[in-house]
Motif scaffolding. Structure first.
Motif, PDB file in Angstrom:
ATOM      1  N   GLU A  72      41.543 -43.438  -4.798  1.00 36.91           N
ATOM      2  CA  GLU A  72      40.318 -43.685  -4.054  1.00 36.91           C
ATOM      3  C   GLU A  72      39.648 -45.077  -4.049  1.00 36.91           C
ATOM      4  OE1 GLU A  72      38.957 -39.335  -2.154  1.00 36.91           O
ATOM      5  OE2 GLU A  72      37.900 -40.265  -4.145  1.00 36.91           O
ATOM      6  N   SER A  73      39.820 -45.670  -5.506  1.00 37.53           N
ATOM      7  CA  SER A  73      39.081 -47.053  -5.729  1.00 37.53           C
ATOM      8  C   SER A  73      39.844 -48.125  -5.009  1.00 37.53           C
ATOM      9  CB  SER A  73      39.247 -47.219  -7.082  1.00 37.53           C
ATOM     10  OG  SER A  73      40.564 -47.471  -7.467  1.00 37.53           O
ATOM     11  N   VAL A  74      41.062 -48.067  -4.340  1.00 39.62           N
ATOM     12  CA  VAL A  74      41.639 -48.809  -3.732  1.00 39.62           C
ATOM     13  C   VAL A  74      42.243 -48.414  -2.367  1.00 39.62           C
ATOM     14  CG1 VAL A  74      42.454 -50.191  -5.749  1.00 39.62           C
ATOM     15  CG2 VAL A  74      43.806 -48.211  -4.475  1.00 39.62           C
ATOM     16  N   PHE A  75      42.537 -47.188  -2.024  1.00 42.14           N
ATOM     17  CA  PHE A  75      42.899 -46.501  -0.826  1.00 42.14           C
ATOM     18  C   PHE A  75      41.530 -46.075   0.011  1.00 42.14           C
ATOM     19  CE2 PHE A  75      46.848 -46.776  -3.247  1.00 42.14           C
ATOM     20  CZ  PHE A  75      47.820 -47.280  -2.297  1.00 42.14           C
ATOM     21  N   GLY A  76      40.614 -46.057  -0.573  1.00 40.29           N
ATOM     22  CA  GLY A  76      39.426 -45.500   0.187  1.00 40.29           C
ATOM     23  C   GLY A  76      39.480 -43.794   0.088  1.00 40.29           C
ATOM     24  N   ASP A  77      38.406 -43.283   0.633  1.00 38.25           N
ATOM     25  CA  ASP A  77      38.130 -41.813   0.442  1.00 38.25           C
ATOM     26  C   ASP A  77      39.402 -41.053   0.849  1.00 38.25           C
ATOM     27  OD1 ASP A  77      35.609 -42.299  -0.526  1.00 38.25           O
ATOM     28  OD2 ASP A  77      34.734 -41.916   1.478  1.00 38.25           O
ATOM     29  N   LEU A  78      39.830 -40.095  -0.053  1.00 39.24           N
ATOM     30  CA  LEU A  78      41.089 -39.410   0.640  1.00 39.24           C
ATOM     31  C   LEU A  78      40.835 -37.886   0.774  1.00 39.24           C
ATOM     32  CD1 LEU A  78      43.655 -41.097  -2.176  1.00 39.24           C
ATOM     33  CD2 LEU A  78      43.496 -41.599   0.520  1.00 39.24           C
ATOM     34  N   VAL A  79      39.886 -37.374  -0.080  1.00 37.75           N
ATOM     35  CA  VAL A  79      39.490 -36.103  -0.185  1.00 37.75           C
ATOM     36  C   VAL A  79      38.021 -36.063   0.123  1.00 37.75           C
ATOM     37  CG1 VAL A  79      39.580 -33.987  -1.498  1.00 37.75           C
ATOM     38  CG2 VAL A  79      41.473 -35.691  -1.375  1.00 37.75           C
ATOM     39  N   GLU A  80      37.695 -35.014   0.975  1.00 39.24           N
ATOM     40  CA  GLU A  80      36.303 -34.653   1.091  1.00 39.24           C
ATOM     41  C   GLU A  80      35.873 -33.281   0.147  1.00 39.24           C
ATOM     42  OE1 GLU A  80      35.524 -33.998   5.048  1.00 39.24           O
ATOM     43  OE2 GLU A  80      35.612 -36.199   5.637  1.00 39.24           O
ATOM     44  N   ARG A  81      34.900 -33.455  -0.755  1.00 40.77           N
ATOM     45  CA  ARG A  81      34.742 -32.305  -1.536  1.00 40.77           C
ATOM     46  C   ARG A  81      33.495 -31.667  -1.139  1.00 40.77           C
ATOM     47  NH1 ARG A  81      36.605 -36.692  -3.714  1.00 40.77           N
ATOM     48  NH2 ARG A  81      38.375 -36.730  -5.381  1.00 40.77           N
ATOM     49  N   ARG A  82      33.467 -30.364  -0.715  1.00 42.08           N
ATOM     50  CA  ARG A  82      32.418 -29.555  -0.250  1.00 42.08           C
ATOM     51  C   ARG A  82      31.805 -28.938  -1.345  1.00 42.08           C
ATOM     52  NH1 ARG A  82      35.374 -27.018   4.217  1.00 42.08           N
ATOM     53  NH2 ARG A  82      37.018 -27.013   2.953  1.00 42.08           N
ATOM     54  N   GLY A  89      32.502 -23.552  -1.197  1.00 36.52           N
ATOM     55  CA  GLY A  89      32.836 -25.021  -1.521  1.00 36.52           C
ATOM     56  C   GLY A  89      34.360 -25.134  -1.095  1.00 36.52           C
ATOM     57  N   GLY A  90      34.826 -26.263  -1.903  1.00 32.61           N
ATOM     58  CA  GLY A  90      36.266 -26.341  -1.637  1.00 32.61           C
ATOM     59  C   GLY A  90      36.446 -27.991  -1.148  1.00 32.61           C
ATOM     60  N   SER A  91      37.855 -28.398  -0.706  1.00 28.35           N
ATOM     61  CA  SER A  91      37.905 -29.863  -0.452  1.00 28.35           C
ATOM     62  C   SER A  91      38.944 -29.683   0.736  1.00 28.35           C
ATOM     63  CB  SER A  91      38.721 -30.648  -1.731  1.00 28.35           C
ATOM     64  OG  SER A  91      37.934 -30.441  -2.939  1.00 28.35           O
ATOM     65  N   ARG A  92      38.878 -30.867   1.342  1.00 33.42           N
ATOM     66  CA  ARG A  92      39.908 -31.181   2.409  1.00 33.42           C
ATOM     67  C   ARG A  92      40.034 -32.535   2.563  1.00 33.42           C
ATOM     68  NH1 ARG A  92      35.934 -29.818   7.497  1.00 33.42           N
ATOM     69  NH2 ARG A  92      34.469 -31.609   7.247  1.00 33.42           N
ATOM     70  N   LEU A  93      41.204 -32.907   3.152  1.00 27.04           N
ATOM     71  CA  LEU A  93      41.595 -34.233   3.217  1.00 27.04           C
ATOM     72  C   LEU A  93      40.643 -34.839   4.227  1.00 27.04           C
ATOM     73  CD1 LEU A  93      45.440 -34.289   3.746  1.00 27.04           C
ATOM     74  CD2 LEU A  93      43.930 -34.614   1.385  1.00 27.04           C
ATOM     75  N   ALA A  94      40.078 -36.013   3.762  1.00 22.31           N
ATOM     76  CA  ALA A  94      39.574 -36.884   4.611  1.00 22.31           C
ATOM     77  C   ALA A  94      40.242 -37.557   5.732  1.00 22.31           C
ATOM     78  CB  ALA A  94      38.822 -38.062   3.819  1.00 22.31           C
ATOM     79  N   ARG A  95      39.751 -38.061   6.944  1.00 19.45           N
ATOM     80  CA  ARG A  95      40.101 -38.516   7.829  1.00 19.45           C
ATOM     81  C   ARG A  95      41.230 -39.814   7.303  1.00 19.45           C
ATOM     82  NH1 ARG A  95      37.544 -39.847  13.379  1.00 19.45           N
ATOM     83  NH2 ARG A  95      37.275 -37.853  13.372  1.00 19.45           N
ATOM     84  N   ASN A  96      40.622 -40.621   6.504  1.00 23.77           N
ATOM     85  CA  ASN A  96      41.605 -41.667   5.603  1.00 23.77           C
ATOM     86  C   ASN A  96      42.631 -40.983   4.789  1.00 23.77           C
ATOM     87  OD1 ASN A  96      41.752 -44.451   5.012  1.00 23.77           O
ATOM     88  ND2 ASN A  96      41.547 -43.804   2.905  1.00 23.77           N
ATOM     89  N   GLY A  97      42.522 -40.004   4.361  1.00 20.58           N
ATOM     90  CA  GLY A  97      43.536 -39.388   3.613  1.00 20.58           C
ATOM     91  C   GLY A  97      44.704 -39.011   4.453  1.00 20.58           C
TER      92      GLY A  97
END
Length: 251
Positions: A72-82, A89-97
């Protein structure tokens, strides 16, 4: 992504590095997104959490999180952490991911038919040995390559490198030798550009008998302004090469 971004195909499968076939890889700066990373994102999307994805893949959660931070430091947000709460809770792919994963899949599909990816053979002579590696004096300049055990200083060799192992840089954005493991690097000029839908094969004149060929994404080719006579720097790792004895009929 940056001008250093490129696509490479290795002998690995669509989702991990242990399967047969070809896997695409996307590079930004000096970070590579490959089949193992794609498998992690798919598992997060499928299981709804990084922990569950890690368990499914047999990886540690800590390593998975560290890898996501690096990507994510170079590709941008990949995962949204809830965080936990009424919805859990949980996680899902960000739109950019999802976009990065889709780009990876398009590239993988484009490369699936390139089992015969172009290979450049550079002639030269061994000048030194260091374990499995040999230093070879070639028309393009000195280079380092993996060498057969029976090769010794003075032997004539042919060094082969696949197009999918070569990275192209803009001359003013080439990493310093200490900043990358791709120590073989040659300045040259683009001879030709063969564009596909997602992948571009570039021939670069580096002073050898034959042009050095590289595979890059179409986006990278555009950002680098790759066209005949454009100046570029080509680099590749010693471990991506093979030095073999040169036959009398080989130049």
């Amino acid at each position: 992504m940056t001008d250093g971004e490129r696509a490479a195909a290795d002998s690995a499968g669509p989702d991990d590095s242990t399967a047969a076939d070809f896997a695409a890889s996307l590079r930004a700066d000096d970070v590579t997104f490959d089949g193992s990373d794609a498998a992690l994102l798919r598992a997060v999307a499928r299981t709804g959490s990084v922990s569950a994805a890690s368990d499914e893949l047999g990886r540690s959660r800590a390593r998975a999180l560290t890898r996501l931070e690096e990507l994510e430091s170079v590709f941008g947000d990949l995962v949204e952490r809830r965080r936990g709460g009424s919805g859990g809770g949980g996680s899902r792919l960000a739109r950019n991911g999802e976009a990065v994963l889709a780009q990876f899949d398009r590239l993988r599909a484009a490369l699936a038919g390139t089992a015969g990816a172009a290979e450049t053979a550079v002639g030269g002579a061994v000048t030194a040995r260091d374990g499995e590696l040999a230093t070879v004096d070639s028309a393009a300049g000195p280079l380092r390559a993996l060498a057969a055990a029976d090769l010794a200083a003075g032997d004539a060799v042919q060094v082969s490198v696949r197009a999918d192992a070569v990275t192209l840089h803009a001359p003013d954005e080439t990493p310093s030798p200490d900043a990358t493991s791709a120590r073989n690097r040659f300045s040259g000029a683009v001879e030709s550009v063969d564009r596909g839908e997602s992948v571009v094969e570039v021939a670069v004149d580096v002073g050898a008998a034959e042009p050095l060929r590289a595979l890059v994404t179409a986006d990278s080719a555009d950002r680098l302004g790759l066209a005949p006579d454009a100046a570029v720097v080509a680099s590749f790792k010693a471990t991506a090469t093979r030095a073999t004895p040169r036959r009398d009929d080989e130049q």
